[in-house]
Design a protein around this motif. Sequence first.
Motif, PDB file in Angstrom:
ATOM      1  N   ARG A  12       0.839  -1.210   0.000  1.00 43.96           N
ATOM      2  CA  ARG A  12       0.000   0.000   0.000  1.00 43.96           C
ATOM      3  C   ARG A  12       0.866   1.248   0.000  1.00 43.96           C
ATOM      4  NH1 ARG A  12      -2.016   1.617   5.658  1.00 43.96           N
ATOM      5  NH2 ARG A  12      -0.403   0.746   6.984  1.00 43.96           N
ATOM      6  N   ASN A  13       0.298   2.299  -0.541  1.00 46.68           N
ATOM      7  CA  ASN A  13       0.966   3.587  -0.623  1.00 46.68           C
ATOM      8  C   ASN A  13       0.725   4.336   0.685  1.00 46.68           C
ATOM      9  OD1 ASN A  13       2.001   6.081  -1.265  1.00 46.68           O
ATOM     10  ND2 ASN A  13       0.679   6.426  -3.021  1.00 46.68           N
ATOM     11  N   MET A  44       0.876   0.714  -9.112  1.00 39.96           N
ATOM     12  CA  MET A  44       0.491   1.980  -8.484  1.00 39.96           C
ATOM     13  C   MET A  44       0.864   3.184  -9.349  1.00 39.96           C
ATOM     14  SD  MET A  44       1.542   1.402  -4.541  1.00 39.96           S
ATOM     15  CE  MET A  44       0.802   0.135  -3.557  1.00 39.96           C
TER      16      MET A  44
END
Length: 89
Positions: A12-13, A44
């Motif tokens: 995840r960012n 992403m």
Amino acid sequence: MSFREPGYPKVRNLGNNIIEIDYGPNGEVTLDAIKSAYEQHVAMQLPGKQGVLVTAEGLVRADRDAQRFASSDEVRAITQAVALVTRTF
């Protein structure tokens, strides 16, 4: 958990040019797992290189093929730095 299961490990960012790769309770990093993390990172479409925070709930071990891939030009092209944090207590 299967290393080929979609979404494993969780990537995840976190913002501020940092992504998290969470291996959860499994401390074994295989080539399949690290390639999955790489593919999720690329998907992403973040600009430039990212810092990578690797987390796990125990000791982390990477097999030789995973280590080689993590050091490859394609991974280094999108990675600025790597930090490893484990929860061992």
